[in-house]
Write a protein that holds these residues in place. Structure first.
Motif, PDB file in Angstrom:
ATOM      1  N   GLU A  25       0.811  -1.218   0.000  1.00 22.67           N
ATOM      2  CA  GLU A  25       0.000   0.000   0.000  1.00 22.67           C
ATOM      3  C   GLU A  25       0.851   1.278   0.000  1.00 22.67           C
ATOM      4  N   GLY A  26       2.152   1.117  -0.107  1.00 21.08           N
ATOM      5  CA  GLY A  26       3.005   2.293  -0.223  1.00 21.08           C
ATOM      6  C   GLY A  26       3.323   2.978   1.078  1.00 21.08           C
ATOM      7  N   GLY A  27       3.279   2.245   2.201  1.00 19.55           N
ATOM      8  CA  GLY A  27       3.594   2.865   3.484  1.00 19.55           C
ATOM      9  C   GLY A  27       5.017   3.380   3.543  1.00 19.55           C
ATOM     10  N   GLY A  28       5.957   2.637   2.949  1.00 20.17           N
ATOM     11  CA  GLY A  28       7.343   3.074   2.936  1.00 20.17           C
ATOM     12  C   GLY A  28       7.537   4.341   2.128  1.00 20.17           C
ATOM     13  N   VAL A  29       6.844   4.429   0.990  1.00 19.04           N
ATOM     14  CA  VAL A  29       6.914   5.634   0.160  1.00 19.04           C
ATOM     15  C   VAL A  29       6.353   6.829   0.921  1.00 19.04           C
ATOM     16  N   VAL A 169      -1.829   5.226  -5.940  1.00 14.19           N
ATOM     17  CA  VAL A 169      -1.763   4.357  -4.772  1.00 14.19           C
ATOM     18  C   VAL A 169      -2.356   5.072  -3.568  1.00 14.19           C
ATOM     19  N   LEU A 170      -2.732   4.265  -2.572  1.00  9.20           N
ATOM     20  CA  LEU A 170      -3.410   4.812  -1.411  1.00  9.20           C
ATOM     21  C   LEU A 170      -2.515   5.756  -0.616  1.00  9.20           C
ATOM     22  N   SER A 171      -1.211   5.521  -0.627  1.00 10.40           N
ATOM     23  CA  SER A 171      -0.296   6.362   0.152  1.00 10.40           C
ATOM     24  C   SER A 171      -0.340   7.826  -0.303  1.00 10.40           C
ATOM     25  N   ALA A 172      -0.569   8.047  -1.600  1.00 11.41           N
ATOM     26  CA  ALA A 172      -0.646   9.417  -2.098  1.00 11.41           C
ATOM     27  C   ALA A 172      -1.891  10.121  -1.559  1.00 11.41           C
ATOM     28  N   VAL A 173      -2.994   9.380  -1.439  1.00 16.00           N
ATOM     29  CA  VAL A 173      -4.219   9.964  -0.868  1.00 16.00           C
ATOM     30  C   VAL A 173      -3.998  10.282   0.606  1.00 16.00           C
ATOM     31  N   LEU A 174      -3.341   9.373   1.335  1.00 20.39           N
ATOM     32  CA  LEU A 174      -3.035   9.613   2.749  1.00 20.39           C
ATOM     33  C   LEU A 174      -2.162  10.857   2.918  1.00 20.39           C
ATOM     34  N   GLU A 203       2.618  12.357 -11.757  1.00 14.20           N
ATOM     35  CA  GLU A 203       1.335  12.968 -12.131  1.00 14.20           C
ATOM     36  C   GLU A 203       0.159  12.291 -11.435  1.00 14.20           C
ATOM     37  N   ARG A 204       0.164  10.970 -11.437  1.00 14.80           N
ATOM     38  CA  ARG A 204      -0.935  10.260 -10.785  1.00 14.80           C
ATOM     39  C   ARG A 204      -0.901  10.447  -9.274  1.00 14.80           C
ATOM     40  N   SER A 205       0.295  10.471  -8.716  1.00 17.51           N
ATOM     41  CA  SER A 205       0.411  10.696  -7.271  1.00 17.51           C
ATOM     42  C   SER A 205      -0.090  12.077  -6.891  1.00 17.51           C
TER      43      SER A 205
END
Length: 548
Positions: A25-29, A169-174, A203-205
């Motif tokens: 889910e991209g927590g590290g990112v 990815v969800l991390s970008a929304v968070l 761009e998507r992020s």
């Protein structure tokens, strides 16, 4: 530095941020973005991560502490920052999923005096929720209420939906929700600059970040159900679109939402005509609801739900169709994180029984196979060990492709004819019961949920269903009929072998005096306690192996 200045520096505490996220889910990112944001904003930053194991996938705690660089310089020494979050001392918790937010509360990371909790409200179900015989899902409402009660402030909305809508990815929304909460002393442009410096999916992020930012500032967003339905309706083929439009006009409340989803599912499962047959079967229950209902619409909604599930039963044809879908190959590639130049091989384990093979054949041929000893013996020996089929190979893919194309012949199959007989009997019992005992009829409709799965699980569920169908006439006329059958259904779902159900029936001590004969019941459904058995189960009961 004088003593007063040292005392002032000593009172400066770091900003503590915990990110609790599932694997992938991209927590590290997200943690990297926060560190980069802080370092470019005049703060010292330290990030650590502790991987763990959850019932869904790996769950990792990422912990970040931010300390003002100016305060450290004024103190003449580097701050000592913690490696792990301390219960009761976390300023911000970012949770990628609602249950992860609840787990953070359980660990003591979220407190009403200090913590801002930012959480997605979607669910990733635990294994215990998935394998439950009944609906084992944890109710989201109490989880959300616990989050509100435990946190100083809560920012919560469906971030997974926004991530999907923006293709990110969800991390970008968070990260966007964190910016929108104004919990950190950095402007929006600084957050966006951190994403750009990452140079991956920028761009998507940024689009997902913007969606999360706006949602946090507006107190959360939700996609209206009607808007979703209209969008799906516009995208559907003309025949299906007309059917959806008609259903949207004819049904209301919970039943409307169920019916619209069911129509799309059944049309995809078989064809539009099959979905139309579903509506035809529901028509009499609309009238029953008007004449005998209590205003809740529970009978129509539950009958629609169980009927749709039963009509979309999983057979060998359905399993083959699902195994070779392009989105499945894409999902497996994503899960194993295949890289350019790597070759993916997917091996599916199939173990069809003779019954399941006969179910796929035309009804007459299937019955001949089952009753002809020598033919059944040959098939038994041929299928005894099962078979591994590589769907990424030409031969394996074509084998399942041909099997999936038998979808057009499904209506002639042995399984289809048996399923229709079972459904017709069950619907007749529900309809007849509703005319004299509405609450009992709702439970008879719900009882169909016992029949699911495949192999031994399905056969066990069918046996319990048959056992309870025999008791339905005996419950008619009792003041607690609905509650009694509801209790028996819960007992049936308590264990696989039916021991709890047998005990519950014995304790209720049904006698001949409890039996109530209903002429309408007998006329419409014959013997409501008669047993009409289904014929089988889907073939796939193994594993999927993705190998890069």
């Amino acid at each position: 530095m004088d003593a007063q200045a040292q005392a002032q520096v000593a009172t400066v505490r770091p900003i503590t941020v915990a990110v609790v996220a599932l694997g992938g889910e991209g927590g590290g990112v997200l943690a990297d973005w926060i560190v980069d944001l802080a370092q470019h904003g005049g703060y010292l930053a330290q990030a650590t991560s502790v991987p763990g194991v959850a019932q869904r996938t790996g769950a990792t705690i990422y912990y970040v502490e931010l300390f003002p660089k100016a305060a450290a310089q004024a103190g003449g020494r580097a701050p000592v920052l913690a490696l792990m979050p301390v219960p009761g001392d976390v300023d911000i918790v970012l949770a990628s999923e609602l249950m992860e937010g609840a787990r953070a509360i359980e660990r003591g990371f979220v407190t009403p005096e200090r913590t801002l909790l930012i959480s997605s409200t979607h669910r990733v179900f635990a294994m215990t929720e998935k394998i439950a015989l009944a609906d084992g899902r944890v109710d989201a409402a109490p989880l959300l209420a616990a989050c509100r009660e435990a946190a100083r402030e809560l920012v919560a909305f469906d971030m997974a939906a926004l991530a999907e809508a923006t293709g990110s990815v969800l991390s970008a929304v968070l990260f966007g929700a964190l910016a929108g909460s104004a919990a950190l002393p950095f402007p929006r442009m600084a957050f966006e600059a951190a994403i750009r410096r990452g140079q991956v999916g920028v761009e998507r992020s940024l689009a997902a970040f913007a969606a999360g930012f706006e949602a946090a500032q507006s107190g959360g967003v939700a996609v209206p159900a009607a808007a979703s339905i209209d969008q799906h309706t516009r995208a559907a083929p003309r025949g299906l679109r007309d059917l959806l439009d008609a259903a949207a006009r004819d049904f209301t409340g919970e039943a409307r939402a169920i019916v619209l989803v069911a129509i799309e599912r059944l049309a995809e499962y078989q064809d539009v005509s099959y979905a139309r047959q579903f509506l035809a079967r529901l028509a009499r229950f609309q009238e029953i609801e008007r004449q005998h209902g209590n205003g809740s619409g529970a009978l129509l909604a539950e009958t629609a739900r169980q009927l749709a599930l039963a009509m979309a039963y999983e057979d060998t044809i359905r399993v083959a169709e699902l195994k070779i879908r392009s989105n499945r190959f894409a999902r497996v590639r994503e899960e194993v994180r295949i890289e350019d130049g790597q070759i993916l091989e997917i091996a599916e384990f199939f173990h069809p029984r003779t019954q399941e093979i006969a179910d796929t054949l035309p009804a007459a041929l299937g019955r001949w196979l089952l009753r002809t000893r020598w033919a059944r013996g040959l098939v038994d020996r041929a299928t005894r060990k099962g078979r591994v089929i590589k769907t990424t190979s030409i031969a394996g893919f074509l084998l399942l492709f041909v099997l999936a194309k038998l979808k057009r012949l499904r209506r002639r199959s042995l399984r289809f004819s048996a399923e229709q007989a079972v459904l017709a009997h069950w619907l007749n019992v529900v309809a007849a019961t509703a005319r004299t005992d509405y609450s009992l009829a709702v439970q008879v409709a719900r009882m169909r949920n016992l029949v699911k799965g495949y192999g031994d699980t399905r056969e066990g569920g069918q046996a319990k269903f048959d056992q309870l169908m025999v008791l339905v006439p005996r419950l008619l006329g009792r003041s607690d009929s609905g509650a009694t059958l509801e209790a028996l259904i819960k007992a049936a779902l308590a264990d696989e072998h039916g021991e709890a159900l047998d005990k519950a029936i014995a304790e209720m001590a049904f006698t001949n005096s409890d039996h109530a004969t209903n002429s309408v019941h007998s006329r419409e459904s014959g013997n409501p306690g008669a047993t009409v058995r289904g014929s089988g189960s889907p073939l796939s009961r193994g594993r999927t192996e993705g190998m890069a």
